[in-house]
Design an enzyme around this catalytic site. Structure first.
Site, PDB file in Angstrom:
ATOM      1  N   ARG A 138       5.752   9.755   9.113  1.00 52.25           N
ATOM      2  CA  ARG A 138       5.498   9.951   7.558  1.00 52.25           C
ATOM      3  C   ARG A 138       4.425  11.070   7.403  1.00 52.25           C
ATOM      4  O   ARG A 138       3.426  10.845   7.999  1.00 52.25           O
ATOM      5  CB  ARG A 138       5.431   8.890   6.805  1.00 52.25           C
ATOM      6  CG  ARG A 138       5.205   8.859   5.437  1.00 52.25           C
ATOM      7  CD  ARG A 138       4.901   7.472   4.620  1.00 52.25           C
ATOM      8  NE  ARG A 138       4.802   7.712   3.306  1.00 52.25           N
ATOM      9  CZ  ARG A 138       3.652   7.746   2.730  1.00 52.25           C
ATOM     10  NH1 ARG A 138       2.751   7.815   3.377  1.00 52.25           N
ATOM     11  NH2 ARG A 138       3.629   8.100   1.536  1.00 52.25           N
ATOM     12  N   SER A 161      13.709   1.995   1.304  1.00 46.78           N
ATOM     13  CA  SER A 161      12.450   1.124   0.860  1.00 46.78           C
ATOM     14  C   SER A 161      13.050   0.555  -0.580  1.00 46.78           C
ATOM     15  O   SER A 161      13.516   1.199  -1.168  1.00 46.78           O
ATOM     16  CB  SER A 161      11.443   1.857   0.609  1.00 46.78           C
ATOM     17  OG  SER A 161      10.636   2.666   1.767  1.00 46.78           O
ATOM     18  N   LYS A 220      -1.029   3.829   0.745  1.00 52.07           N
ATOM     19  CA  LYS A 220       0.109   4.166  -0.014  1.00 52.07           C
ATOM     20  C   LYS A 220      -0.446   3.931  -1.671  1.00 52.07           C
ATOM     21  O   LYS A 220       0.218   3.026  -2.099  1.00 52.07           O
ATOM     22  CB  LYS A 220       1.521   3.804   0.304  1.00 52.07           C
ATOM     23  CG  LYS A 220       2.369   4.625  -0.047  1.00 52.07           C
ATOM     24  CD  LYS A 220       3.749   4.369   0.430  1.00 52.07           C
ATOM     25  CE  LYS A 220       5.002   5.032  -0.051  1.00 52.07           C
ATOM     26  NZ  LYS A 220       6.301   4.832   0.422  1.00 52.07           N
TER      27      LYS A 220
END
Lengths: 214, 214
Positions: free
Chosen positions: A42, A111, A140
């Site tokens: 990511r 997700s 996040k």
């Protein structure tokens, strides 16, 4: 063609900043030695050439070990390095389109943070769900509102798809994450920022194994 | 298979912020009515789902008009909407890898600012070059040092590829840009932020036509 096999038990999501001078690839190398079962690259920050180079280096490391590499969001990067799959969120490309681009055998994850996000057009084409965040995490900051283990359990009750639990998950609450319905634990900072990624991965693997057998 | 036909004369690069409340698609609609010959969707800011939606809307607008849509950097977005091509910079995916992913018939462009960037492994697989920036522009603050029209002429002398000139190019210096070796003018703010995108596109088209015939 069936999707290639994968194991969500200890699911590592990379973060180049948290890896620091040790770097993403070296951190992953140490973590897989400890028992990471799947790696997700990511990187919403760096430019595409850098992403492709990191992804290629991770493929060189992971493919001989039989550990799948999944790319977050970027189908182009996944195709460029022939990665094992793609993981998308609710603001990324729609899963059905991703499936069209990556073909039937690559792993596709999505997700979700609410039962209402389990819509057939998405669910029917994905192979597993990333469910969370359980807690608020600094990794996040724009993530959805934390859903707690109750939120995980609600999604567990609503789908048969494998679930990896994310968002503030670590060794000390790993058992609760598995008992709430998770098939594995997804971690970012717990491993990427660890002094000893191998030791943390090993501890997480033991927690998951114990929770599943208990 | 040969690459599909394209015309670099008036090359519009989108910018959602500059388009303001009018929006990207409406601005492009007005601009193509004035004579834009090729559109590049550039959006390094928004999430992938938004990019795909904007790209799809632009395809719906442009395909019936026979005007190619090229996607900046994101091969995944280009494939998702079956766009006509991809444009990459020196920090994006390597052109040879892009060519592998998009196939032989889609248009592939590459940004270059120096003769030393004309390396065969890149040049042999691209269809045109974006050359600049001629001047410093606020649209792309991290762009390479401005190369002036002399810089464009130097690259013109070193390659036979079609060239679109970029970076502070507008109607008043468009003739100089074509005379320095450009086959067309690439603009962002001149059109995206214009009160009347159609009028500006029309003026640019006239400048290019006059410079080429003169």
């Amino acid at each position: 063609m069936a999707v290639r096999p994968f194991d969500l038990s200890v699911y590592l999501i990379t973060d180049e900043t948290l890896a620091g001078p040790r770097g993403v690839v070296e951190t992953v190398r140490q973590a897989v030695a400890g028992g990471v079962t799947l790696v997700q690259l990511r990187d919403p920050v760096n430019k595409t050439r850098h992403l492709v180079e990191t992804a290629a280096a991770l493929m060189d490391l992971l493919r001989p070990l039989g550990i799948p590499l999944i790319i977050n969001d970027r189908v182009d990067v996944a195709l460029a390095v022939d990665a094992d799959g793609v993981h998308v969120g609710q603001s990324d490309m729609r899963p059905a389109k991703v499936r069209e681009l990556i073909g039937p055998d690559r792993i596709l994850g999505l997700s979700v943070s609410r039962v209402s996000e389990l819509v057939p057009e998405d669910i029917d084409v994905v192979d597993y769900l990333g469910v969370g965040p359980v807690y608020f995490t600094a990794t996040k900051p724009n993530a959805p509102t934390p859903i707690g283990f109750e939120g995980v359990a609600a999604i567990r009750a609503a789908t048969k798809l494998p679930i990896v639990v994310i968002g503030g998950v670590q060794a000390k609450n790993g058992e609760a994450a598995i008992r709430s319905g998770g098939d594995g634990l997804a971690v970012v900072s717990a491993i990427m920022a660890a002094d000893d990624p191998k030791a943390v991965a090993s501890e997480l693997a033991a927690v998951v194994a114990a929770a599943k057998s208990g």
